[in-house]
Design an enzyme around this catalytic site. Structure first.
Site, PDB file in Angstrom:
ATOM      1  N   ALA A  42       0.748  -1.076  -0.092  1.00  0.00           N
ATOM      2  CA  ALA A  42      -0.163   0.645  -0.129  1.00  0.00           C
ATOM      3  C   ALA A  42       0.595   1.175  -0.037  1.00  0.00           C
ATOM      4  CB  ALA A  42      -1.238  -0.236   1.121  1.00  0.00           C
ATOM      5  N   ILE A  44       3.407   2.699  -2.068  1.00  0.00           N
ATOM      6  CA  ILE A  44       3.542   2.632  -2.968  1.00  0.00           C
ATOM      7  C   ILE A  44       2.680   4.315  -3.709  1.00  0.00           C
ATOM      8  CG2 ILE A  44       5.091   1.202  -3.514  1.00  0.00           C
ATOM      9  CD1 ILE A  44       3.239   0.582  -5.980  1.00  0.00           C
ATOM     10  N   PRO A  51      -4.918   6.224   2.331  1.00  0.00           N
ATOM     11  CA  PRO A  51      -4.079   6.029   3.130  1.00  0.00           C
ATOM     12  C   PRO A  51      -4.056   4.058   2.761  1.00  0.00           C
ATOM     13  CG  PRO A  51      -6.441   5.344   3.146  1.00  0.00           C
ATOM     14  CD  PRO A  51      -6.520   5.394   1.786  1.00  0.00           C
ATOM     15  N   ASP A  52      -2.698   3.866   3.443  1.00  0.00           N
ATOM     16  CA  ASP A  52      -2.087   2.790   4.281  1.00  0.00           C
ATOM     17  C   ASP A  52      -3.203   2.040   4.656  1.00  0.00           C
ATOM     18  OD1 ASP A  52      -1.852   3.916   6.413  1.00  0.00           O
ATOM     19  OD2 ASP A  52       0.724   3.435   6.303  1.00  0.00           O
ATOM     20  N   PHE A  53      -2.425   1.000   5.124  1.00  0.00           N
ATOM     21  CA  PHE A  53      -3.515   0.297   6.120  1.00  0.00           C
ATOM     22  C   PHE A  53      -3.973   0.559   7.560  1.00  0.00           C
ATOM     23  CE2 PHE A  53      -3.858  -2.219   3.063  1.00  0.00           C
ATOM     24  CZ  PHE A  53      -5.554  -1.950   2.331  1.00  0.00           C
ATOM     25  N   ARG A  54      -2.262   0.692   7.721  1.00  0.00           N
ATOM     26  CA  ARG A  54      -1.873   0.421   9.651  1.00  0.00           C
ATOM     27  C   ARG A  54      -1.960   1.595  10.312  1.00  0.00           C
ATOM     28  NH1 ARG A  54      -1.489  -4.284   7.195  1.00  0.00           N
ATOM     29  NH2 ARG A  54      -2.439  -6.312   8.222  1.00  0.00           N
ATOM     30  N   ASN A 125      -1.432  -4.579  -4.053  1.00  0.00           N
ATOM     31  CA  ASN A 125      -2.868  -3.377  -3.975  1.00  0.00           C
ATOM     32  C   ASN A 125      -3.832  -3.731  -5.309  1.00  0.00           C
ATOM     33  OD1 ASN A 125      -0.739  -1.709  -2.248  1.00  0.00           O
ATOM     34  ND2 ASN A 125      -0.076  -0.965  -3.918  1.00  0.00           N
ATOM     35  N   ASP A 127      -5.611  -1.205  -6.876  1.00  0.00           N
ATOM     36  CA  ASP A 127      -5.933  -0.954  -7.531  1.00  0.00           C
ATOM     37  C   ASP A 127      -5.471  -0.566  -8.997  1.00  0.00           C
ATOM     38  OD1 ASP A 127      -3.449   0.364  -7.983  1.00  0.00           O
ATOM     39  OD2 ASP A 127      -3.422   1.225  -5.637  1.00  0.00           O
ATOM     40  N   HIS A 144      -3.909  -9.928  -5.083  1.00  0.00           N
ATOM     41  CA  HIS A 144      -4.804  -9.956  -4.212  1.00  0.00           C
ATOM     42  C   HIS A 144      -6.157  -8.945  -5.093  1.00  0.00           C
ATOM     43  CE1 HIS A 144      -3.024  -9.399  -0.376  1.00  0.00           C
ATOM     44  NE2 HIS A 144      -3.061 -10.237  -0.586  1.00  0.00           N
ATOM     45  N   GLY A 217       7.362  -0.256   0.270  1.00  0.00           N
ATOM     46  CA  GLY A 217       5.529   0.259   0.836  1.00  0.00           C
ATOM     47  C   GLY A 217       5.319  -0.717   1.512  1.00  0.00           C
TER      48      GLY A 217
END
Length: 346
Positions: A42, A44, A51-54, A125, A127, A144, A217
């Site tokens: 995430a 990159i 936003p990233d996850f954590r 990712n 996207d 994913h 990332g």
């Protein structure tokens, strides 16, 4: 000893870490490194507005708090999505790739391919920005899945792309058009509880062939992608570009950790390679093209989408509770009537 590039004073002329990154760049330029395997997460895409996850406060999982999920990851679990798809589509409206432009980190992967040194890329990712940037589809696997197609989660029927885009633009959940189905449609992304693409097992065999692995990332906390860097042969350099150390990278003497944002780290690497101007030009050309795509222009922000979904779910809960109370009252009255009715004697 592993090396780490961190923020240092401008008075420092050179660090061992910088020299190490330069050494790797020199090996690429002189043809000693020709098979670069890339793994991304995430980080990159944060510069693209995702936003990233954590990350505390700014990460997606913290932002989901208003939805009162049983746990943050539930938004990406197929069992939760099957009966409550609204949270996923709350973020889908704001995070659809139609709203996003590739970052300089995506451009770096495309440039590796253009230079004929990209052996293969794995991304966690969904996207699809790598493809938008021009990374050849035969050189990457979206472990994913991604947003390029969609189907009904229930009957697996394909769903029209124009109908999907319309639903996302309007902030609605798309439902299957097949008679007597009505299941929620989901993009062809891998949720928790689902299997990775069948080709993943085959493609991971390419990792030991690498003469350089570039990890960007990712916290390396989600299997099986988190295990890929361990498949790199001993003696093969691994470069991590990330906000913090992740996985076991840094445990081998040939590891290099460039700590900071992915885009900053990529630009530094490009400087060492002498590719900076070419990288910026490649990135700018794609970003300029994306400016003409106004398909998702004007959609609400992620926070606004989450707030809207929270209100909808709260209203639905009130309706459900109201219906439950009505039934309980009705059943209570019926029970009272039965108890008040005289019992027939034998």
């Amino acid at each position: 000893m592993a090396f780490t590039t961190e923020n240092r004073s401008q008075a420092t002329a050179h660090t061992d870490e910088e020299i190490d990154l330069q050494a790797i760049a020199s090996r690429i330029k002189n043809g000693q490194i020709t098979r670069v395997v890339v793994l991304t997460g995430a980080g990159i895409s944060t510069a693209a507005g995702i936003p990233d996850f954590r990350s505390p406060n700014t990460g997606l999982y913290d932002k989901l708090a208003p939805l009162n999920l049983p746990y943050p990851e539930a938004i990406f679990h197929i069992s939760y999505f099957s009966h409550t798809p609204e949270p996923f589509y709350a973020i889908a409206q704001a995070r659809h790739p139609g709203n996003l432009k590739p970052t300089i980190s995506h451009a770096f992967i495309a440039l590796l391919a253009k230079k004929n040194v990209l052996h293969f890329a794995f991304t966690q990712n969904i996207d699809g920005l790598e493809q938008d940037m021009g990374v050849p589809v035969d050189k990457i696997i979206w472990a994913h899945g991604n947003w390029k197609s969609q189907h009904c989660w229930k009957c697996k029927a394909e769903y029209p792309e124009d109908s999907m885009k319309k639903a996302i633009r309007e902030g609605e959940v798309p439902y299957c058009q097949q008679p007597e189905c009505g299941g929620a449609v989901k993009p062809n992304v891998v949720f928790f509880g689902q299997s990775l693409p069948l080709e993943f097992d085959e493609k991971q065999k390419l990792v030991p062939e690498a003469d350089l692995m570039l990890v960007m990332g990712t916290s390396l906390k989600v299997a099986p992608c988190s295990q890929l860097p361990r498949l790199v042969k001993e003696g093969t350099p691994r470069v991590l570009i990330n906000i913090e150390r992740s996985g076991d990278i840094g445990s081998r003497k040939e590891d290099v950790c460039v700590l900071g944002s992915c885009d900053d780290g990529v630009r530094k690497f490009a400087d060492k390679l002498g590719w900076r101007d070419e990288l910026e030009a490649l990135w700018s050309s794609v970003v300029e093209t994306k400016k003409d795509d106004r398909e998702f222009e004007g959609v609400p922000s992620l926070d606004e989408c989450i707030a809207k979904a929270a209100r909808q779910m709260d209203e639905r809960l009130k309706i459900s509770n109201g219906h439950k109370r009505m039934l309980e009252s009705h059943l209570g009255n019926k029970l009272a009537q039965i108890k008040a009715k005289p019992t027939m004697q034998p």
